[in-house]
Design a protein around this motif. Structure first.
Motif, mmCIF file in Angstrom:
data_model
loop_
_atom_site.group_PDB
_atom_site.id
_atom_site.type_symbol
_atom_site.label_atom_id
_atom_site.label_comp_id
_atom_site.label_asym_id
_atom_site.label_seq_id
_atom_site.Cartn_x
_atom_site.Cartn_y
_atom_site.Cartn_z
ATOM 1 N N ILE A 26 0.828 -1.209 0.000
ATOM 2 C CA ILE A 26 0.000 0.000 0.000
ATOM 3 C C ILE A 26 0.860 1.254 0.000
ATOM 4 O O ILE A 26 0.545 2.234 -0.691
ATOM 5 N N VAL A 27 1.963 1.260 0.750
ATOM 6 C CA VAL A 27 2.839 2.434 0.771
ATOM 7 C C VAL A 27 3.326 2.766 -0.632
ATOM 8 O O VAL A 27 3.308 3.927 -1.060
ATOM 9 N N ILE A 28 3.755 1.746 -1.366
ATOM 10 C CA ILE A 28 4.284 1.976 -2.716
ATOM 11 C C ILE A 28 3.171 2.404 -3.665
ATOM 12 O O ILE A 28 3.306 3.395 -4.387
ATOM 13 N N ALA A 41 -9.580 9.218 -2.520
ATOM 14 C CA ALA A 41 -10.240 8.431 -3.555
ATOM 15 C C ALA A 41 -9.626 7.045 -3.699
ATOM 16 O O ALA A 41 -10.309 6.088 -4.090
ATOM 17 N N MET A 42 -8.339 6.924 -3.401
ATOM 18 C CA MET A 42 -7.643 5.649 -3.604
ATOM 19 C C MET A 42 -7.840 4.665 -2.466
ATOM 20 O O MET A 42 -7.848 3.443 -2.689
ATOM 21 N N LEU A 43 -7.974 5.142 -1.239
ATOM 22 C CA LEU A 43 -8.012 4.239 -0.095
ATOM 23 C C LEU A 43 -9.147 3.213 -0.153
ATOM 24 O O LEU A 43 -8.922 2.030 0.145
ATOM 25 N N VAL A 47 -7.444 -0.516 0.020
ATOM 26 C CA VAL A 47 -7.598 -1.256 1.279
ATOM 27 C C VAL A 47 -8.287 -2.615 1.073
ATOM 28 O O VAL A 47 -7.783 -3.642 1.547
ATOM 29 N N PRO A 48 -9.437 -2.686 0.382
ATOM 30 C CA PRO A 48 -10.022 -4.019 0.137
ATOM 31 C C PRO A 48 -9.112 -4.930 -0.682
ATOM 32 O O PRO A 48 -9.096 -6.150 -0.461
ATOM 33 N N LEU A 49 -8.349 -4.355 -1.619
ATOM 34 C CA LEU A 49 -7.404 -5.175 -2.380
ATOM 35 C C LEU A 49 -6.371 -5.808 -1.456
ATOM 36 O O LEU A 49 -5.997 -6.971 -1.621
ATOM 37 N N ASN A 50 -5.909 -5.039 -0.484
ATOM 38 C CA ASN A 50 -4.906 -5.561 0.437
ATOM 39 C C ASN A 50 -5.459 -6.712 1.276
ATOM 40 O O ASN A 50 -4.710 -7.625 1.645
ATOM 41 N N ILE A 51 -6.762 -6.672 1.581
ATOM 42 C CA ILE A 51 -7.364 -7.773 2.338
ATOM 43 C C ILE A 51 -7.232 -9.084 1.566
ATOM 44 O O ILE A 51 -7.001 -10.143 2.153
ATOM 45 N N SER A 178 -9.583 -4.789 7.361
ATOM 46 C CA SER A 178 -10.975 -5.237 7.449
ATOM 47 C C SER A 178 -11.809 -4.196 8.195
ATOM 48 O O SER A 178 -12.935 -3.870 7.791
ATOM 49 N N LEU A 179 -11.235 -3.659 9.283
ATOM 50 C CA LEU A 179 -11.915 -2.601 10.035
ATOM 51 C C LEU A 179 -12.153 -1.377 9.164
ATOM 52 O O LEU A 179 -13.263 -0.816 9.136
ATOM 53 N N LEU A 180 -11.131 -0.960 8.425
ATOM 54 C CA LEU A 180 -11.283 0.214 7.553
ATOM 55 C C LEU A 180 -12.304 -0.038 6.458
ATOM 56 O O LEU A 180 -13.071 0.867 6.083
#
Length: 243
Positions: A26-28, A41-43, A47-51, A178-180
């Motif tokens: 996510i940082v990159i 707009a990106m988060l 975030v769901p992709l990272n899950i 998941s919380l986010l």
């Protein structure tokens, strides 16, 4: 070119790097994407992709989780910090968010490059210092879904072995993201983002496959230093363009 297509390319690069080095997806993706798109707009997309990524890794490595560190130390502070960071975000605005994120990226990348150059070893922090940095990591996670740099710094010198350290951090990101995602669903920002999540998900999978292939074919430390240099440059651009 559509900036969302470029973001998909950045996701491919970011998850290839994560599969090679074990950090930084996510940082990159966010630091590169923030040059083109608002962080807000990106988060709900990233975030769901990272899950998806962390859920897969968690299923494979859950036996290595160090539960006392996770439940007694990390999660209570980081959940509180994440919620605080999320509530702070509307007060900061896009420009300040970008500037602060750029500063975080520059600090993280510069510190890691300096440590590699000087060959510095890690020293364990005191209890209060560790807890303070963990709370700060939670706040940056609520702001940018990027609590990794500060959490890794907070855990410097801990006695966890490599497998336990990795599995515990994977569980942290899966839990907090998941919380986010639930929070994004409540505030309504998740649902408009779902088509982009679905469109970019195959790119994420391709990035992981490529990264796994390259994992044993590159010098990891040299590759990490190249990534840190990229982040240092990108973070500097974010600061310059944020003014």
């Amino acid at each position: 070119m559509d900036p969302w297509i470029l973001l998909a390319i950045f996701v491919f690069v970011a998850y290839s790097i994560e599969a090679i080095t074990g950090f930084g997806s996510i940082v990159i993706a966010l630091s590169l994407g923030a040059l083109l798109l608002p962080i807000e707009a990106m988060l709900p997309v990233l975030v769901p992709l990272n899950i998806c990524m962390t859920g897969y890794l968690l299923a494979r490595h859950h036996q290595h989780i160090h539960w006392p560190t996770l439940l007694k130390l990390i999660l209570p502070l980081m959940v509180s910090g994440t919620l605080a960071g999320y509530l702070l975000r509307p007060w900061l605005g896009d420009q300040l968010l970008q500037l602060l994120f750029g500063a975080l990226v520059v600090w993280f990348a510069g510190r890691e490059l300096l440590r590699a150059y000087r060959g510095l070893s890690s020293r364990r922090h005191g209890v209060l210092w560790t807890r303070g940095w963990m709370l700060g990591a939670g706040i940056t996670h609520g702001l940018y879904a990027s609590g990794g740099p500060l959490l890794v710094y907070a855990l410097t010198g801990t006695q966890l072995d490599k497998a336990a350290f990795r599995a515990t951090l994977i569980t942290v990101w899966f839990s907090l993201n998941s919380l986010l995602t639930v929070v994004f669903a409540i505030d309504g920002s998740l649902y408009p983002a779902l088509p982009k999540v679905a469109a970019i998900a195959p790119v994420l999978v391709a990035g992981v496959v490529v990264g796994e292939y390259l994992h044993h074919r590159v010098d990891e430390q040299r590759f990490r230093n190249v990534v840190y240099a990229l982040l240092l440059f990108t973070g500097s651009l974010l600061i310059i363009t944020g003014f």
